[in-house]
Enzyme design. Structure first.
Site, mmCIF file in Angstrom:
data_model
loop_
_atom_site.group_PDB
_atom_site.id
_atom_site.type_symbol
_atom_site.label_atom_id
_atom_site.label_comp_id
_atom_site.label_asym_id
_atom_site.label_seq_id
_atom_site.Cartn_x
_atom_site.Cartn_y
_atom_site.Cartn_z
ATOM 1 N N GLY A 1 33.540 22.705 -9.008
ATOM 2 C CA GLY A 1 32.384 23.158 -9.782
ATOM 3 C C GLY A 1 31.311 22.102 -9.934
ATOM 4 N N THR A 2 31.718 20.866 -10.111
ATOM 5 C CA THR A 2 30.740 19.802 -10.334
ATOM 6 C C THR A 2 29.869 19.617 -9.100
ATOM 7 O OG1 THR A 2 32.308 18.730 -11.812
ATOM 8 C CG2 THR A 2 30.524 17.350 -10.950
ATOM 9 N N SER B 1 35.892 27.214 -9.244
ATOM 10 C CA SER B 1 36.796 26.083 -9.069
ATOM 11 C C SER B 1 38.235 26.577 -9.170
ATOM 12 C CB SER B 1 36.495 25.055 -10.159
ATOM 13 O OG SER B 1 37.275 23.916 -9.971
ATOM 14 N N THR C 1 35.096 17.169 7.367
ATOM 15 C CA THR C 1 36.277 17.966 7.718
ATOM 16 C C THR C 1 36.754 18.737 6.489
ATOM 17 O OG1 THR C 1 36.868 16.353 9.377
ATOM 18 C CG2 THR C 1 38.616 17.852 8.685
ATOM 19 N N CYS D 1 38.581 15.717 -22.627
ATOM 20 C CA CYS D 1 37.790 14.485 -22.735
ATOM 21 C C CYS D 1 38.435 13.420 -21.872
ATOM 22 C CB CYS D 1 37.635 14.041 -24.173
ATOM 23 S SG CYS D 1 39.120 14.237 -25.138
#
Ligand SMILES: Cc1ncc(COP(=O)(O)O)c(C=O)c1O
Length: 384
Positions: A71-72, A201, A239, A330
């Site tokens: 996702g990032t 994700s 790849t 966190c």
């Protein structure tokens, strides 16, 4: 000590069937998908089958799905390419977004490429759509990207994608939604939804870590995200993460296989815990919409009144083998204070926040144990 895992919005365990499907691609089917001989061709065909399956499940065309590392990366790519390739000069987002969006917007702003705008959020954490429309009116004739998440990872609020999408189209803006918490937990039919970009994700729905997707609507033409090779139809060189791609597709398939039954089971768990907390502990509040039906069925964000006992609650629960988080996962283990919780209370939050997030592998017995531990550690009642 057996552990109780209630942090499924941070990550989930890989389903055994997903692992089984991935294993042959480590050692037997190890070919490089770009190689022209059989080892390579076979793997390439599996990647394309995986892409097709993912596209079908999300109501997209295979050509609109690109595999990434998660996702990032997906959100970074979209936001940066929109500025580089599509002339975007303004990014509208919210103070409650995941840092992969907020920090990316800040970074692009520091580079002097855009102006970042934060839409107001209401006390319940919902985006203020009237303010959003006002911002569009002020930015008339400017190229705008809107980046608003679908399901908030900390408080479970859901964005009305259709309404926001139609608004963005009305003003000619691009619409990106961070859907990391909802792909695999919510049904998408992207052909009928007004988004240009979404992200996903695998580790949020019992797939492996380090593999994700970005959906780029056929309506939008972009340049390569990563240069240096022809993979992902020239868009993301390097790849391929073959085992990850196979795992992503299998996990998504399984997520939608028993979707309604799993959803009901998980929602029942969430409301079981919510009712117990509400009935047995004084002064407990629920953040955002997380205690309502209009939220992600996987997330319950609880605020305990601050006392000596609740201050260290995360650690106390950890000592008892109960894995939860204080907001988002966190990185340091320290509860620095979540920007989402502070965002909805305008910096005035005074609570010990515990985010419980559930999966189909949790049970009511586990929740009863959590309640027992809470009684032992913070008493039968905590005073507001
Ligand atoms: C809403 C949201 N966006 C993005 C991410 C980042 O996804 P990934 O871990 O795949 O980079 C997460 C994961 O914590 C998330 O909850």
């Amino acid at each position: 000590m057996s552990r109780i895992y209630l942090d499924n919005a941070a990550t989930t365990k890989v389903d055994e069937k997903v692992l089984e499907k991935m294993l042959p691609f480590f050692a037997e089917n190890f070919g490089n998908p770009s190689s022209i001989y059989s080892y390579g061709r076979e793997v390439k065909a599996m990647i394309e089958a995986a892409r097709k399956s993912v596209a079908n499940l999300l109501g997209a065309n295979p050509g609109e799905i690109f595999f990434t590392s998660g996702g990032t990366e997906s959100s970074n790519m979209i936001m940066r390419r929109c500025v580089n390739d599509l002339g975007v000069k303004h990014i509208i987002t919210s103070p409650l977004e995941h840092h992969c969006v907020l920090h990316t917007a800040e970074d692009i702003e520091h580079l002097g490429r855009i102006k970042k705008h934060l839409v107001d959020v209401k006390p319940n954490g919902d985006v203020d759509l009237e303010h959003l429309e006002k911002m569009f009116q002020e930015l008339k004739n400017e190229k705008v990207l809107v980046s608003l998440m679908h399901g908030n990872n900390e408080i479970g609020n859901l964005l009305d994608l259709k309404t926001v999408g139609e608004l963005t189209k009305k003003y000619g803006a691009y619409f990106h939604s961070d859907t990391v918490q909802t792909v695999g937990h919510f049904k998408f039919n992207l052909h009928e939804m007004p988004m240009d970009f979404i992200t996903g994700s695998a580790h949020k729905f019992h797939g492996p870590k380090g593999i994700g997707i970005v959906y780029v609507s056929d309506r939008v033409k972009m340049k390569p995200f990563v240069a240096g090779g022809g993979q992902e139809r020239n868009m993301r060189a390097g790849t391929e993460n073959v085992t990850g791609i196979i795992g992503f597709a299998k996990a998504l398939e399984m997520a939608y296989e028993n979707f309604e039954a799993d959803k009901k089971y998980i929602a029942d768990l969430k409301f079981y815990l919510k009712n117990k907390l509400q009935n047995e502990f004084e002064g407990v509040i629920f953040n955002g919409n997380s205690a309502t039906e209009n939220s992600m069925y996987t997330v319950l964000s609880v605020g305990f009144p601050k006392t000596q006992q609740t201050e260290m609650l995360l650690y106390t629960l950890d000592m008892e083998g109960i894995c939860v988080s204080g907001g988002s996962a966190c990185s340091s283990g320290a509860e620095a204070g979540s920007h989402v919780i502070q965002g909805i209370y305008k910096g005035m939050a005074n609570q010990s926040t515990i985010r419980f997030s559930f999966s189909k592998y949790n049970t009511k017995d586990e929740l009863d144990k959590v309640i027992d531990v809470l009684h032992q550690k913070i008493g039968t009642a905590v005073n507001a």
